[in-house]
Design a protein around this motif. Structure first.
Motif, PDB file in Angstrom:
ATOM      1  N   LEU A 295       0.835  -1.204   0.000  1.00 34.10           N
ATOM      2  CA  LEU A 295       0.000   0.000   0.000  1.00 34.10           C
ATOM      3  C   LEU A 295       0.869   1.253   0.000  1.00 34.10           C
ATOM      4  O   LEU A 295       0.645   2.186  -0.771  1.00 34.10           O
ATOM      5  CB  LEU A 295      -0.926   0.005   1.225  1.00 34.10           C
ATOM      6  CG  LEU A 295      -2.052  -1.014   1.263  1.00 34.10           C
ATOM      7  CD1 LEU A 295      -2.791  -0.931   2.596  1.00 34.10           C
ATOM      8  CD2 LEU A 295      -3.025  -0.779   0.118  1.00 34.10           C
ATOM      9  N   PHE A 296       1.871   1.268   0.863  1.00 33.21           N
ATOM     10  CA  PHE A 296       2.747   2.433   0.943  1.00 33.21           C
ATOM     11  C   PHE A 296       3.580   2.595  -0.329  1.00 33.21           C
ATOM     12  O   PHE A 296       3.987   3.708  -0.664  1.00 33.21           O
ATOM     13  CB  PHE A 296       3.662   2.334   2.162  1.00 33.21           C
ATOM     14  CG  PHE A 296       2.999   2.724   3.442  1.00 33.21           C
ATOM     15  CD1 PHE A 296       2.537   4.022   3.646  1.00 33.21           C
ATOM     16  CD2 PHE A 296       2.804   1.801   4.451  1.00 33.21           C
ATOM     17  CE1 PHE A 296       1.912   4.384   4.821  1.00 33.21           C
ATOM     18  CE2 PHE A 296       2.175   2.156   5.643  1.00 33.21           C
ATOM     19  CZ  PHE A 296       1.728   3.454   5.825  1.00 33.21           C
ATOM     20  N   ALA A 297       3.846   1.501  -1.017  1.00 30.25           N
ATOM     21  CA  ALA A 297       4.589   1.575  -2.270  1.00 30.25           C
ATOM     22  C   ALA A 297       3.699   1.971  -3.440  1.00 30.25           C
ATOM     23  O   ALA A 297       4.176   2.137  -4.561  1.00 30.25           O
ATOM     24  CB  ALA A 297       5.254   0.226  -2.559  1.00 30.25           C
ATOM     25  N   GLY A 298       2.388   2.128  -3.182  1.00 27.77           N
ATOM     26  CA  GLY A 298       1.467   2.479  -4.245  1.00 27.77           C
ATOM     27  C   GLY A 298       1.227   1.352  -5.216  1.00 27.77           C
ATOM     28  O   GLY A 298       0.832   1.592  -6.363  1.00 27.77           O
TER      29      GLY A 298
ATOM     30  N   LEU B 203      -5.987   0.116  12.365  1.00 28.29           N
ATOM     31  CA  LEU B 203      -6.557  -0.179  11.045  1.00 28.29           C
ATOM     32  C   LEU B 203      -8.033   0.199  10.988  1.00 28.29           C
ATOM     33  O   LEU B 203      -8.540   0.608   9.936  1.00 28.29           O
ATOM     34  CB  LEU B 203      -6.366  -1.665  10.720  1.00 28.29           C
ATOM     35  CG  LEU B 203      -4.918  -2.076  10.437  1.00 28.29           C
ATOM     36  CD1 LEU B 203      -4.804  -3.598  10.350  1.00 28.29           C
ATOM     37  CD2 LEU B 203      -4.416  -1.440   9.153  1.00 28.29           C
ATOM     38  N   THR B 204      -8.718   0.069  12.113  1.00 27.85           N
ATOM     39  CA  THR B 204     -10.108   0.523  12.176  1.00 27.85           C
ATOM     40  C   THR B 204     -10.177   2.035  12.023  1.00 27.85           C
ATOM     41  O   THR B 204     -11.053   2.575  11.321  1.00 27.85           O
ATOM     42  CB  THR B 204     -10.750   0.091  13.503  1.00 27.85           C
ATOM     43  OG1 THR B 204     -10.697  -1.336  13.610  1.00 27.85           O
ATOM     44  CG2 THR B 204     -12.205   0.551  13.579  1.00 27.85           C
ATOM     45  N   ALA B 205      -9.224   2.739  12.660  1.00 24.70           N
ATOM     46  CA  ALA B 205      -9.161   4.195  12.515  1.00 24.70           C
ATOM     47  C   ALA B 205      -8.846   4.580  11.071  1.00 24.70           C
ATOM     48  O   ALA B 205      -9.382   5.552  10.544  1.00 24.70           O
ATOM     49  CB  ALA B 205      -8.109   4.767  13.463  1.00 24.70           C
TER      50      ALA B 205
ATOM     51  N   ALA C  52      -2.602   7.438  -4.376  1.00 22.46           N
ATOM     52  CA  ALA C  52      -1.903   6.260  -4.867  1.00 22.46           C
ATOM     53  C   ALA C  52      -0.940   5.729  -3.815  1.00 22.46           C
ATOM     54  O   ALA C  52      -0.764   4.524  -3.670  1.00 22.46           O
ATOM     55  CB  ALA C  52      -1.157   6.591  -6.159  1.00 22.46           C
ATOM     56  N   ARG C  53      -0.323   6.653  -3.080  1.00 25.08           N
ATOM     57  CA  ARG C  53       0.584   6.263  -2.006  1.00 25.08           C
ATOM     58  C   ARG C  53       0.189   7.013  -0.750  1.00 25.08           C
ATOM     59  O   ARG C  53       0.354   8.231  -0.673  1.00 25.08           O
ATOM     60  CB  ARG C  53       2.029   6.579  -2.391  1.00 25.08           C
ATOM     61  CG  ARG C  53       2.528   5.792  -3.587  1.00 25.08           C
ATOM     62  CD  ARG C  53       3.964   6.141  -3.893  1.00 25.08           C
ATOM     63  NE  ARG C  53       4.834   5.797  -2.766  1.00 25.08           N
ATOM     64  CZ  ARG C  53       6.121   6.120  -2.706  1.00 25.08           C
ATOM     65  NH1 ARG C  53       6.666   6.828  -3.686  1.00 25.08           N
ATOM     66  NH2 ARG C  53       6.848   5.763  -1.672  1.00 25.08           N
ATOM     67  N   PRO C  54      -0.337   6.322   0.266  1.00 24.76           N
ATOM     68  CA  PRO C  54      -0.747   6.996   1.502  1.00 24.76           C
ATOM     69  C   PRO C  54       0.428   7.742   2.131  1.00 24.76           C
ATOM     70  O   PRO C  54       1.565   7.265   2.117  1.00 24.76           O
ATOM     71  CB  PRO C  54      -1.222   5.844   2.401  1.00 24.76           C
ATOM     72  CG  PRO C  54      -1.547   4.734   1.464  1.00 24.76           C
ATOM     73  CD  PRO C  54      -0.598   4.867   0.320  1.00 24.76           C
ATOM     74  N   ASP C  55       0.150   8.911   2.681  1.00 28.33           N
ATOM     75  CA  ASP C  55       1.157   9.697   3.370  1.00 28.33           C
ATOM     76  C   ASP C  55       1.306   9.149   4.787  1.00 28.33           C
ATOM     77  O   ASP C  55       0.369   9.222   5.580  1.00 28.33           O
ATOM     78  CB  ASP C  55       0.731  11.170   3.417  1.00 28.33           C
ATOM     79  CG  ASP C  55       1.799  12.076   4.013  1.00 28.33           C
ATOM     80  OD1 ASP C  55       2.733  11.559   4.662  1.00 28.33           O
ATOM     81  OD2 ASP C  55       1.701  13.302   3.827  1.00 28.33           O
ATOM     82  N   PRO C  56       2.479   8.600   5.152  1.00 25.72           N
ATOM     83  CA  PRO C  56       2.636   7.983   6.480  1.00 25.72           C
ATOM     84  C   PRO C  56       2.619   8.977   7.630  1.00 25.72           C
ATOM     85  O   PRO C  56       2.647   8.583   8.789  1.00 25.72           O
ATOM     86  CB  PRO C  56       3.999   7.293   6.381  1.00 25.72           C
ATOM     87  CG  PRO C  56       4.739   8.047   5.337  1.00 25.72           C
ATOM     88  CD  PRO C  56       3.706   8.484   4.343  1.00 25.72           C
ATOM     89  N   ARG C  57       2.522  10.282   7.320  1.00 20.23           N
ATOM     90  CA  ARG C  57       2.571  11.293   8.373  1.00 20.23           C
ATOM     91  C   ARG C  57       1.206  11.813   8.771  1.00 20.23           C
ATOM     92  O   ARG C  57       1.082  12.529   9.768  1.00 20.23           O
ATOM     93  CB  ARG C  57       3.444  12.464   7.930  1.00 20.23           C
ATOM     94  CG  ARG C  57       4.903  12.105   7.680  1.00 20.23           C
ATOM     95  CD  ARG C  57       5.624  13.208   6.955  1.00 20.23           C
ATOM     96  NE  ARG C  57       5.043  13.443   5.636  1.00 20.23           N
ATOM     97  CZ  ARG C  57       5.475  14.366   4.782  1.00 20.23           C
ATOM     98  NH1 ARG C  57       6.491  15.145   5.112  1.00 20.23           N
ATOM     99  NH2 ARG C  57       4.900  14.507   3.605  1.00 20.23           N
TER     100      ARG C  57
ATOM    101  N   TYR D 222      -2.303   6.138  10.250  1.00 25.35           N
ATOM    102  CA  TYR D 222      -2.867   4.988  10.964  1.00 25.35           C
ATOM    103  C   TYR D 222      -2.311   3.670  10.415  1.00 25.35           C
ATOM    104  O   TYR D 222      -2.037   2.734  11.177  1.00 25.35           O
ATOM    105  CB  TYR D 222      -4.388   4.995  10.867  1.00 25.35           C
ATOM    106  CG  TYR D 222      -5.040   6.122  11.624  1.00 25.35           C
ATOM    107  CD1 TYR D 222      -4.799   6.300  12.990  1.00 25.35           C
ATOM    108  CD2 TYR D 222      -5.900   7.018  10.992  1.00 25.35           C
ATOM    109  CE1 TYR D 222      -5.391   7.333  13.693  1.00 25.35           C
ATOM    110  CE2 TYR D 222      -6.505   8.052  11.694  1.00 25.35           C
ATOM    111  CZ  TYR D 222      -6.240   8.208  13.034  1.00 25.35           C
ATOM    112  OH  TYR D 222      -6.828   9.239  13.734  1.00 25.35           O
ATOM    113  N   LEU D 223      -2.147   3.595   9.089  1.00 24.23           N
ATOM    114  CA  LEU D 223      -1.567   2.392   8.504  1.00 24.23           C
ATOM    115  C   LEU D 223      -0.128   2.194   8.991  1.00 24.23           C
ATOM    116  O   LEU D 223       0.286   1.070   9.293  1.00 24.23           O
ATOM    117  CB  LEU D 223      -1.587   2.490   6.975  1.00 24.23           C
ATOM    118  CG  LEU D 223      -2.949   2.394   6.287  1.00 24.23           C
ATOM    119  CD1 LEU D 223      -2.812   2.660   4.793  1.00 24.23           C
ATOM    120  CD2 LEU D 223      -3.587   1.035   6.530  1.00 24.23           C
ATOM    121  N   ARG D 224       0.627   3.284   9.077  1.00 30.01           N
ATOM    122  CA  ARG D 224       2.015   3.183   9.539  1.00 30.01           C
ATOM    123  C   ARG D 224       2.075   2.694  10.982  1.00 30.01           C
ATOM    124  O   ARG D 224       2.886   1.820  11.323  1.00 30.01           O
ATOM    125  CB  ARG D 224       2.711   4.536   9.414  1.00 30.01           C
ATOM    126  CG  ARG D 224       4.129   4.550  10.010  1.00 30.01           C
ATOM    127  CD  ARG D 224       4.771   5.915   9.882  1.00 30.01           C
ATOM    128  NE  ARG D 224       4.013   6.946  10.561  1.00 30.01           N
ATOM    129  CZ  ARG D 224       4.065   7.186  11.871  1.00 30.01           C
ATOM    130  NH1 ARG D 224       4.825   6.432  12.664  1.00 30.01           N
ATOM    131  NH2 ARG D 224       3.363   8.160  12.411  1.00 30.01           N
TER     132      ARG D 224
END
Length: 280
Positions: free
Chosen positions: A44-47, A106-108, A121-126, A132-134
């Protein structure tokens, strides 16, 4: 595994058949499930994958249930309350608690999806969904290796009736070490700069991987691991097969085949020819 899946959602991973029978096989299969779960979030983070919020939450819940069920299976063996066995069980309980926290994140993330379920396309981890994914990914990051470490201590104290006795001919320390690296979720294969196998911090001998694959002990899952750098090609995750789980469970706490003279050797099955092979 015997725990029934969440009936509401489809998990992000499958459990190999046949179902592991011994406590050690069960724990090794659990480590593999965590590796698959972590890879999915990394993609997911890699898009390179779309976000399935319901599936992510369902999978994290299943991991927690499977961890608790594995702890119960270990406790049923009435192991001695000595170190390092007690610490190994506590570590497994900690993994279950951390996975519960990952489920909440993950619920959040599920609730943080933008309007209309649109997502970058690529979630922002910040921030937002990516944050939340991070956080969820961090809580399960060390689970595969920690489970395998705990398993080595538990295996050393299991009664004979709870042990596997499945072996393959000519297993040596290098092959066993490679199987352990695979179980820890550390081995991937890439062909970008010539075919190479990578462990956590060291290069894995590709010929050893080929040999283990020919014996149907490991298999490659194409394009299931994130790229080495943004925009790079996806890599192949190396995973234990069902036979690999059984064989490693037999030798996991035995560096040089110690105590295996009475074990039942199992030749490489004909089914090995149908597995995904490392191409030359």
């Amino acid at each position: 595994m015997t725990t029934p899946p969440d009936p509401d959602h489809t998990p992000l991973f499958d459990v190999d058949a046949p179902v592991p029978r011994t406590p050690v096989e069960r724990l090794l299969a659990l480590a593999d499930l965590y590796t698959q779960h972590n890879d999915r979030i990394d993609l997911l983070f890699a898009g390179r994958a779309s976000h399935d919020p319901d599936g992510s939450v369902s999978s994290a819940r299943r991991l927690e249930r499977e961890t608790l069920a594995s702890i119960k299976a270990v406790r049923q063996q009435r192991l001695p309350a000595i170190e390092p066995v007690t610490s190994a069980v506590v570590r497994l309980k900690q993994i279950a608690y951390l996975t519960s926290g990952a489920t909440r994140y993950l619920t959040a993330a599920q609730q943080a999806l933008p309007e209309g379920d649109a997502e970058p396309a690529r979630p922002d981890p910040r921030r937002g969904l990516g944050q939340y994914l991070r956080l969820a990914r961090e809580l399960t990051a060390l689970a595969p290796a920690a489970i395998v470490e705990s398993t080595t201590h538990i295996a050393a104290r299991l009664p004979e009736r709870a042990r596997s006795n499945t072996t393959v001919p000519d297993m040596d320390a290098t092959q066993r070490g490679t199987l352990l690296e695979v179980a820890r979720g550390h081995v991937i294969v890439t062909e970008q700069y010539g075919q190479r196998g990578y462990g956590h911090t060291v290069t894995v001998d590709i010929d050893v991987l080929r040999h283990l694959e020919d014996q149907n002990l490991v298999t490659r899952e194409p394009a299931s691991a994130p790229p080495f750098f943004p925009g790079g090609p996806l890599r192949d995750r190396v995973r234990l097969t069902s036979l690999g789980l059984s064989v490693l469970s037999t030798v996991i706490n035995s560096p040089l085949h110690l105590g295996l003279a009475a074990a039942r050797p199992v030749p490489a099955p004909a089914a090995a020819a149908t597995t995904t092979r490392v191409r030359r």
